[in-house]
Design an enzyme around this catalytic site. Structure first.
Site, PDB file in Angstrom:
ATOM      1  N   ASP A  56      33.195-146.495 -13.200  1.00  0.00           N
ATOM      2  CA  ASP A  56      34.094-146.388 -14.294  1.00  0.00           C
ATOM      3  C   ASP A  56      34.297-144.942 -14.760  1.00  0.00           C
ATOM      4  O   ASP A  56      34.777-144.732 -15.837  1.00  0.00           O
ATOM      5  CB  ASP A  56      33.491-147.255 -15.408  1.00  0.00           C
ATOM      6  CG  ASP A  56      34.568-147.775 -16.308  1.00  0.00           C
ATOM      7  OD1 ASP A  56      35.720-147.753 -15.907  1.00  0.00           O
ATOM      8  OD2 ASP A  56      34.229-148.171 -17.441  1.00  0.00           O
ATOM      9  N   HIS A 260      30.411-123.761   4.670  1.00  0.00           N
ATOM     10  CA  HIS A 260      30.732-124.506   3.448  1.00  0.00           C
ATOM     11  C   HIS A 260      29.464-124.881   2.690  1.00  0.00           C
ATOM     12  O   HIS A 260      29.319-125.989   2.192  1.00  0.00           O
ATOM     13  CB  HIS A 260      31.566-125.753   3.772  1.00  0.00           C
ATOM     14  CG  HIS A 260      32.956-125.407   4.212  1.00  0.00           C
ATOM     15  ND1 HIS A 260      33.839-126.316   4.716  1.00  0.00           N
ATOM     16  CD2 HIS A 260      33.618-124.226   4.214  1.00  0.00           C
ATOM     17  CE1 HIS A 260      34.980-125.717   5.022  1.00  0.00           C
ATOM     18  NE2 HIS A 260      34.860-124.435   4.723  1.00  0.00           N
ATOM     19  N   ASP A 277      31.540-117.041  -2.332  1.00  0.00           N
ATOM     20  CA  ASP A 277      32.938-117.408  -2.067  1.00  0.00           C
ATOM     21  C   ASP A 277      33.349-118.299  -3.228  1.00  0.00           C
ATOM     22  O   ASP A 277      32.957-119.465  -3.296  1.00  0.00           O
ATOM     23  CB  ASP A 277      33.040-118.141  -0.727  1.00  0.00           C
ATOM     24  CG  ASP A 277      34.479-118.483  -0.340  1.00  0.00           C
ATOM     25  OD1 ASP A 277      35.379-118.368  -1.194  1.00  0.00           O
ATOM     26  OD2 ASP A 277      34.695-118.879   0.825  1.00  0.00           O
ATOM     27  N   ASP A 288      40.931-117.080  -4.314  1.00  0.00           N
ATOM     28  CA  ASP A 288      39.940-117.415  -3.277  1.00  0.00           C
ATOM     29  C   ASP A 288      39.340-116.094  -2.805  1.00  0.00           C
ATOM     30  O   ASP A 288      39.956-115.377  -2.020  1.00  0.00           O
ATOM     31  CB  ASP A 288      40.671-118.151  -2.140  1.00  0.00           C
ATOM     32  CG  ASP A 288      39.734-118.584  -1.018  1.00  0.00           C
ATOM     33  OD1 ASP A 288      38.513-118.401  -1.140  1.00  0.00           O
ATOM     34  OD2 ASP A 288      40.250-119.101  -0.007  1.00  0.00           O
ATOM     35  N   HIS A 367      35.807-119.015  12.459  1.00  0.00           N
ATOM     36  CA  HIS A 367      36.958-119.510  11.697  1.00  0.00           C
ATOM     37  C   HIS A 367      38.103-118.512  11.802  1.00  0.00           C
ATOM     38  O   HIS A 367      37.936-117.408  12.304  1.00  0.00           O
ATOM     39  CB  HIS A 367      36.577-119.759  10.229  1.00  0.00           C
ATOM     40  CG  HIS A 367      36.051-118.552   9.499  1.00  0.00           C
ATOM     41  ND1 HIS A 367      36.864-117.565   9.013  1.00  0.00           N
ATOM     42  CD2 HIS A 367      34.779-118.184   9.183  1.00  0.00           C
ATOM     43  CE1 HIS A 367      36.123-116.633   8.409  1.00  0.00           C
ATOM     44  NE2 HIS A 367      34.848-116.984   8.504  1.00  0.00           N
ATOM     45  N   HIS A 371      44.547-117.837   5.451  1.00  0.00           N
ATOM     46  CA  HIS A 371      45.404-119.008   5.249  1.00  0.00           C
ATOM     47  C   HIS A 371      46.377-118.680   4.121  1.00  0.00           C
ATOM     48  O   HIS A 371      46.161-117.745   3.355  1.00  0.00           O
ATOM     49  CB  HIS A 371      44.554-120.246   4.903  1.00  0.00           C
ATOM     50  CG  HIS A 371      43.536-120.016   3.819  1.00  0.00           C
ATOM     51  ND1 HIS A 371      43.827-120.075   2.485  1.00  0.00           N
ATOM     52  CD2 HIS A 371      42.213-119.680   3.892  1.00  0.00           C
ATOM     53  CE1 HIS A 371      42.736-119.822   1.777  1.00  0.00           C
ATOM     54  NE2 HIS A 371      41.738-119.562   2.599  1.00  0.00           N
ATOM     55  N   HIS A 378      44.248-123.905   0.502  1.00  0.00           N
ATOM     56  CA  HIS A 378      44.815-123.768   1.847  1.00  0.00           C
ATOM     57  C   HIS A 378      46.239-124.286   1.679  1.00  0.00           C
ATOM     58  O   HIS A 378      46.500-125.481   1.727  1.00  0.00           O
ATOM     59  CB  HIS A 378      44.031-124.588   2.867  1.00  0.00           C
ATOM     60  CG  HIS A 378      42.661-124.017   3.117  1.00  0.00           C
ATOM     61  ND1 HIS A 378      41.863-124.411   4.146  1.00  0.00           N
ATOM     62  CD2 HIS A 378      41.948-123.067   2.460  1.00  0.00           C
ATOM     63  CE1 HIS A 378      40.720-123.730   4.111  1.00  0.00           C
ATOM     64  NE2 HIS A 378      40.760-122.914   3.092  1.00  0.00           N
ATOM     65  N   GLU A 402      40.046-112.851   5.476  1.00  0.00           N
ATOM     66  CA  GLU A 402      38.640-113.164   5.289  1.00  0.00           C
ATOM     67  C   GLU A 402      37.832-113.248   6.586  1.00  0.00           C
ATOM     68  O   GLU A 402      37.305-114.300   6.941  1.00  0.00           O
ATOM     69  CB  GLU A 402      38.501-114.482   4.536  1.00  0.00           C
ATOM     70  CG  GLU A 402      39.326-115.638   5.094  1.00  0.00           C
ATOM     71  CD  GLU A 402      39.076-116.928   4.327  1.00  0.00           C
ATOM     72  OE1 GLU A 402      37.901-117.303   4.159  1.00  0.00           O
ATOM     73  OE2 GLU A 402      40.058-117.574   3.890  1.00  0.00           O
ATOM     74  N   TYR A 406      28.582-114.359  11.306  1.00  0.00           N
ATOM     75  CA  TYR A 406      27.493-115.249  10.884  1.00  0.00           C
ATOM     76  C   TYR A 406      26.495-115.339  12.031  1.00  0.00           C
ATOM     77  O   TYR A 406      26.836-115.823  13.115  1.00  0.00           O
ATOM     78  CB  TYR A 406      28.056-116.636  10.547  1.00  0.00           C
ATOM     79  CG  TYR A 406      29.283-116.533   9.662  1.00  0.00           C
ATOM     80  CD1 TYR A 406      29.163-116.436   8.277  1.00  0.00           C
ATOM     81  CD2 TYR A 406      30.560-116.477  10.226  1.00  0.00           C
ATOM     82  CE1 TYR A 406      30.292-116.303   7.472  1.00  0.00           C
ATOM     83  CE2 TYR A 406      31.686-116.347   9.432  1.00  0.00           C
ATOM     84  CZ  TYR A 406      31.554-116.254   8.062  1.00  0.00           C
ATOM     85  OH  TYR A 406      32.668-116.116   7.283  1.00  0.00           O
ATOM     86  N   ARG A 430      30.844-112.350   4.888  1.00  0.00           N
ATOM     87  CA  ARG A 430      32.303-112.576   4.863  1.00  0.00           C
ATOM     88  C   ARG A 430      32.850-111.743   3.716  1.00  0.00           C
ATOM     89  O   ARG A 430      32.192-111.616   2.667  1.00  0.00           O
ATOM     90  CB  ARG A 430      32.632-114.063   4.664  1.00  0.00           C
ATOM     91  CG  ARG A 430      34.124-114.337   4.529  1.00  0.00           C
ATOM     92  CD  ARG A 430      34.528-115.824   4.683  1.00  0.00           C
ATOM     93  NE  ARG A 430      34.026-116.706   3.650  1.00  0.00           N
ATOM     94  CZ  ARG A 430      32.999-117.524   3.778  1.00  0.00           C
ATOM     95  NH1 ARG A 430      32.342-117.568   4.925  1.00  0.00           N
ATOM     96  NH2 ARG A 430      32.600-118.291   2.794  1.00  0.00           N
ATOM     97  N   GLU A 432      36.544-111.498   1.637  1.00  0.00           N
ATOM     98  CA  GLU A 432      37.824-112.202   1.520  1.00  0.00           C
ATOM     99  C   GLU A 432      38.623-111.677   0.332  1.00  0.00           C
ATOM    100  O   GLU A 432      38.135-111.673  -0.797  1.00  0.00           O
ATOM    101  CB  GLU A 432      37.577-113.702   1.331  1.00  0.00           C
ATOM    102  CG  GLU A 432      38.844-114.504   1.078  1.00  0.00           C
ATOM    103  CD  GLU A 432      38.596-116.011   1.005  1.00  0.00           C
ATOM    104  OE1 GLU A 432      37.475-116.428   0.639  1.00  0.00           O
ATOM    105  OE2 GLU A 432      39.529-116.774   1.307  1.00  0.00           O
TER     106      GLU A 432
HETATM  107  N1  GLY Z   1      36.852-120.948   0.113  1.00  0.00           N
HETATM  108  C1  GLY Z   1      37.681-121.570   1.054  1.00  0.00           C
HETATM  109  C2  GLY Z   1      38.196-120.610   2.015  1.00  0.00           C
HETATM  110  O1  GLY Z   1      37.823-119.463   1.990  1.00  0.00           O
HETATM  111  O2  GLY Z   1      39.055-120.895   2.794  1.00  0.00           O
HETATM  112 MN    MN Z   2      37.067-118.510   0.268  1.00  0.00          MN
HETATM  113 MN    MN Z   3      39.876-118.664   1.997  1.00  0.00          MN
END
Ligand code: GLY
Ligand code: MN
Ligand code: MN
Length: 460
Positions: A56, A260, A277, A288, A367, A371, A378, A402, A406, A430, A432
């Site tokens: 609920d 992630h 991140d 982001d 990756h 994006h 995204h 980004e 790793y 990373r 970004e």
């Molecule tokens: N934090 C999600 C990405 O960097 O795409």
């Molecule tokens: Mn990100």
């Molecule tokens: Mn991103």
């Protein structure tokens, strides 16, 4: 208790607190553009549902992005129809009717009467009238534009109406002859940001910039990752963001190698790198940002080498963000820089071009370099114009840049590549930024978060 009852937004004539930087004329312009593209057809959009988290208890409502882009309307259980060919009504809304008893539980509803004035619809009906009124706006359409699979039950509603109109075709002499995915016409429009959208994105990036700077100030050995997360998200909410744009990643030491990672429950150690991140949503537009820095202010040798390589890759990538460049150029620039660096370090071996072509760097960099960014983190829209060619970047596009490296503690090199020596393992980096394509090149919207080695060491 479920959601609390929101204040009556009509009291200030603000449709909602979600679209404070976009005025109704802009929503009308967006609809006009879509209607110009679909001609004698109709387009149907379903709002997001009110989602249950568990038993609920509800998730905060978040409107479906296409629906929001075209209407600014921020309630569940609604349908929007664009019918440019219709003689009287081109923009039709179906909304939840006013219901004081339900509103006490699930929040304020604009209702049928207010929606017409506030959202510029030519006709507004109760959602309970959908089945009787919808055919009027579909029956003479050449085709129906719709996005399947966001809401399976509503997919069936659309199909049911369409099938009924097809059954009537022999008698009527008209019926929509095809269903087409609306994304092909709508998402190219969403990809190019207006000034008002950029204002919202700039707010989202400014708030996230402040949050990252706060996180770097407070980070020290002994704190837990979730405490850094709390600092970040405190800045988000205190600054008017609706919250994180996605689950904040606060990843120390080897956790930075998990793309992630969201547990955020490790204690920071002196000597760790900390990868954060985190971005926020402001007026439904997102930021982001990722930064990686040494918790104690000092990189060790291997950390610094990897950091410098990622930074160089990011700078090369940003230099490739300019109008006319194919979308993939900045990814290619990042990959080339990273591969060259890893070859120099003997963490990769072999022919450079073959490594790039066969993606033999992917155990380090798995990756893509970015994006689209906008109403979705995204964001909407494809990246290619056909099988071969990437879309050219244009002023008004917003991308993230980004790259990362790793080196997981248990990293496994593909066949023919060297085993990674122990001293490199457990390092994840990373960096970004959010980048707007401009007529001259690009503007880095998130440059207020330092990333030069000297700044990180000095600030820590
Ligand atoms: N934090 C999600 C990405 O960097 O795409
Ligand atoms: Mn990100
Ligand atoms: Mn991103």
């Amino acid at each position: 208790m479920q959601r609390s009852v929101a204040a009556d937004p009509t009291a200030t004539s603000e449709p909602s607190n979600c679209d404070m930087s976009i005025d109704t004329a802009e929503y009308a312009q967006r609809r006009d553009r879509l209607m110009a593209a679909i001609g004698n057809s109709s387009a149907i959009f379903r709002s997001a549902p009110l989602a249950t988290a568990h038993n609920d208890v509800e998730h905060p409502f978040r409107q479906e992005s296409d629906f929001f882009y075209l209407t600014g309307f921020n309630e569940p259980d609604a349908v929007a129809v664009l019918a440019p060919h219709h003689e009287e009504h081109r923009f039709i809304l179906f909304v939840q009717p006013k219901d004081p008893e339900r509103e006490t539980w699930t929040g304020y509803r604009v209702g049928v009467e207010q929606a017409q004035a506030l959202y510029g619809a030519d006709a507004v009906y109760s959602i309970h009238e959908l089945d009787t009124k919808l055919p009027e706006y579909l029956k003479k359409a050449e085709r129906l534009y719709y996005r399947f699979s966001l809401d399976r039950a509503f997919d069936n509603t659309v199909l049911r109406h369409w099938q009924k109109l097809l059954r009537l075709y022999p008698k009527n002499g008209y019926a929509p002859r095809a269903l087409e995915d609306v994304r092909f016409v709508l998402h190219p429009l969403r990809q190019l940001k207006s000034e008002a959208e950029l204002t919202a994105i700039r707010r989202a990036t400014a708030i996230a910039t402040a949050a990252h700077n706060r996180a770097r100030e407070v980070a020290r050995p002994g704190l837990y990752e979730y405490q850094i997360q709390a600092e970040i998200e405190y800045v988000f909410r205190m600054s008017g963001a609706s919250g994180p744009a996605y689950p904040s990643i606060v990843a120390s030491g080897p956790n930075a190698c998990i793309l992630h990672y969201v547990e955020n429950n490790r204690q920071l150690q002196a000597g760790d790198l900390l990868l954060i991140d985190a971005g926020c949503a402001f007026g439904y537009y997102n930021s982001d940002i990722t930064r990686t820095f040494p918790v104690g202010g000092q990189f060790n040798r291997e950390q610094q080498i990897i950091y410098e390589l990622v930074l160089e890759a990011q700078q090369q990538a940003i230099a490739a963000v300019k109008p006319g460049e194919p979308y993939n150029a900045f990814h290619d620039a990042a990959v080339a820089t990273i591969v060259d660096g890893l070859l120099d370090l003997k963490l990769l071996t072999g022919d450079r071009d073959e490594i790039i072509k066969e993606e033999k760097y992917k155990h380090f960099f798995m990756h893509r370099t970015g994006h689209w960014l906008g109403l979705d983190v995204h964001d909407a829209g494809g990246y290619k114009q056909n099988e071969e060619d990437w879309l050219p970047l244009q002023p008004g596009h917003v991308v993230t840049v980004e790259p990362g490296i790793y080196i997981a503690p248990d990293i496994r090199a593909p066949e023919g590549q060297p085993e990674v020596p122990a001293e490199w393992r457990g390092i994840g980096v990373r960096i970004e930024d959010d980048v707007l394509v401009t007529a001259q090149g690009c503007e880095v919207l998130t440059e207020g978060v330092p990333k030069a080695i000297a700044a990180l060491a000095a600030a820590a």
